[in-house]
Design a protein around this motif. Sequence first.
Motif, short mmCIF file in Angstrom:
data_model
loop_
_atom_site.label_atom_id
_atom_site.label_comp_id
_atom_site.label_asym_id
_atom_site.label_seq_id
_atom_site.Cartn_x
_atom_site.Cartn_y
_atom_site.Cartn_z
N VAL A 160 0.77 -1.19 0.20
CA VAL A 160 -0.03 0.09 -0.03
C VAL A 160 1.06 1.28 0.11
CG1 VAL A 160 -1.93 1.25 1.08
CG2 VAL A 160 -1.65 -1.18 1.21
N THR A 161 0.48 2.09 -0.96
CA THR A 161 1.20 3.66 -0.80
C THR A 161 0.15 4.32 -0.70
OG1 THR A 161 2.92 2.75 -2.38
CG2 THR A 161 2.89 5.05 -2.13
N VAL A 162 0.29 5.49 0.20
CA VAL A 162 -0.80 6.50 0.24
C VAL A 162 -0.37 7.84 -0.22
CG1 VAL A 162 -2.34 7.78 2.04
CG2 VAL A 162 -1.70 5.23 2.14
N TYR A 163 -0.89 8.43 -0.98
CA TYR A 163 -0.78 9.85 -1.64
C TYR A 163 -1.53 11.03 -1.16
CZ TYR A 163 2.07 6.95 -4.93
OH TYR A 163 2.95 6.14 -5.71
N THR A 164 -1.13 11.92 -0.67
CA THR A 164 -2.12 13.26 -0.41
C THR A 164 -1.47 14.36 -0.92
OG1 THR A 164 -3.04 14.36 1.30
CG2 THR A 164 -0.95 13.36 1.86
N ARG A 165 -2.17 15.33 -1.46
CA ARG A 165 -1.92 16.72 -1.91
C ARG A 165 -1.06 17.61 -0.97
NH1 ARG A 165 -3.68 18.76 -6.61
NH2 ARG A 165 -5.25 17.19 -6.67
N GLY A 166 -1.38 17.52 0.32
CA GLY A 166 -0.89 18.33 1.34
C GLY A 166 -0.31 17.43 2.37
N ALA A 167 -0.59 17.95 3.61
CA ALA A 167 0.12 17.31 4.88
C ALA A 167 -0.92 16.25 5.14
CB ALA A 167 0.41 18.17 6.05
N PHE A 168 -0.67 15.21 6.00
CA PHE A 168 -1.74 14.26 6.33
C PHE A 168 -2.49 15.10 7.25
CE2 PHE A 168 0.94 11.26 4.33
CZ PHE A 168 0.40 10.21 3.89
N ARG A 169 -4.15 14.78 7.33
CA ARG A 169 -4.88 15.35 8.36
C ARG A 169 -5.38 14.25 9.24
NH1 ARG A 169 -9.05 15.29 5.69
NH2 ARG A 169 -8.39 14.52 3.78
N ALA A 170 -5.07 13.15 9.10
CA ALA A 170 -5.46 11.89 10.09
C ALA A 170 -5.05 12.40 11.51
CB ALA A 170 -5.06 10.67 9.51
N SER A 171 -6.03 11.45 12.27
CA SER A 171 -5.71 11.68 13.94
C SER A 171 -4.20 11.14 14.07
CB SER A 171 -6.51 10.96 14.68
OG SER A 171 -6.59 9.56 14.36
N LYS A 172 -3.62 11.78 15.10
CA LYS A 172 -2.28 11.11 15.59
C LYS A 172 -2.10 9.77 15.57
CE LYS A 172 1.15 12.03 18.99
NZ LYS A 172 1.60 13.04 20.26
N ALA A 173 -3.13 9.17 16.24
CA ALA A 173 -3.12 7.70 16.51
C ALA A 173 -3.24 6.96 15.05
CB ALA A 173 -4.42 7.30 17.37
N MET A 174 -3.84 7.49 14.13
CA MET A 174 -4.21 6.78 12.87
C MET A 174 -2.95 6.90 12.13
SD MET A 174 -6.38 4.82 11.32
CE MET A 174 -7.95 5.41 12.06
N TYR A 175 -2.11 8.07 12.21
CA TYR A 175 -0.97 8.37 11.28
C TYR A 175 0.37 7.45 11.94
CZ TYR A 175 2.92 10.65 9.17
OH TYR A 175 3.95 11.10 8.64
N GLN A 176 0.12 7.19 13.36
CA GLN A 176 1.12 6.59 13.81
C GLN A 176 1.20 4.97 13.66
OE1 GLN A 176 1.05 7.72 18.09
NE2 GLN A 176 2.77 9.29 17.86
N ALA A 177 0.05 4.70 13.66
CA ALA A 177 -0.49 3.37 13.31
C ALA A 177 0.03 2.85 11.95
CB ALA A 177 -1.80 2.75 13.44
N ALA A 178 -0.35 3.59 11.00
CA ALA A 178 0.20 3.49 9.63
C ALA A 178 1.75 3.48 9.51
CB ALA A 178 -0.50 4.57 8.66
#
Length: 284
Positions: free
Chosen positions: A166-184
Amino acid sequence: MVQVEVLIVGGGIAGLTLAQWLSGLERRWLLLERGELGGCLRESDYPLKWVPGFADISGRDYVARLLAQVPTEHCRSHTTLASIAPSPTGGWRGTLSTGESWAAQRVVLACGVAPYAPFAPHPRLIVGPGLMQLAHLQAGDAVAILGGGDNALEHALLLHARGCVVTVYTRGAFRASKAMYQAASHAGISLQPYTPVDELADAPTGLCLPQLAGQPVYAAVAVYYGYRPPAILAEFPALRGASGAGLAAGVDMIGDMRENPDPNLLLAQGQAAQLAKQLDRQLA
């Protein structure tokens, strides 16, 4: 002609909750749903982690419990508005896609929202959340996820656990919650911020992203760019206020259509319960 006190347009969580409350208040109502009753949660196997008293209940099971409390004989699935206009005697009247005529004192819009993607439909393109849409993906499949919120990273984690690359692309910075970002991040998923994807192209074995160096090829591209409200206000201008802004007198809106900054199931149900009590006071 079907004559009711309240016409509810939309059979998701907000619309069904309003119907349940109106039934308890002994009000007459008719609910229209263009698909199956239950909206986007109807086929969801995700656990609803934040619903008090229902720890980890799935969206599907939550909808089933709600439907058990709603007199579904007053619900019309696979039915939409065909026309609507103010009634000369007050309230609203019109026709349904079934050809029936109807009249109601009030109209409530609970049409929810639809997932959005700027790309043309494609067999390998997945738009919006849903486990069923991912069911065909297998271990070893390369998957591109577009979006930087919780939905994007949650689906990235689900696919990673299945063995997908899996590769995740986003136009800017990630907006996900801290917990979700850390898990990924800890899972080893490739996170590519500030990498806009504006074009998809066919490749012999999948979809490629031609604007990226090396033109990687993916078995599927999943888009989680959020949601857009339905076009019902554009389809039926009579629902708008005299100035073209807001809603006409006798029309209310609940649920995700109100574009709340922090949408959630409890907020939609709270709006429905509050409106039911207001309507009970206001109806003749």
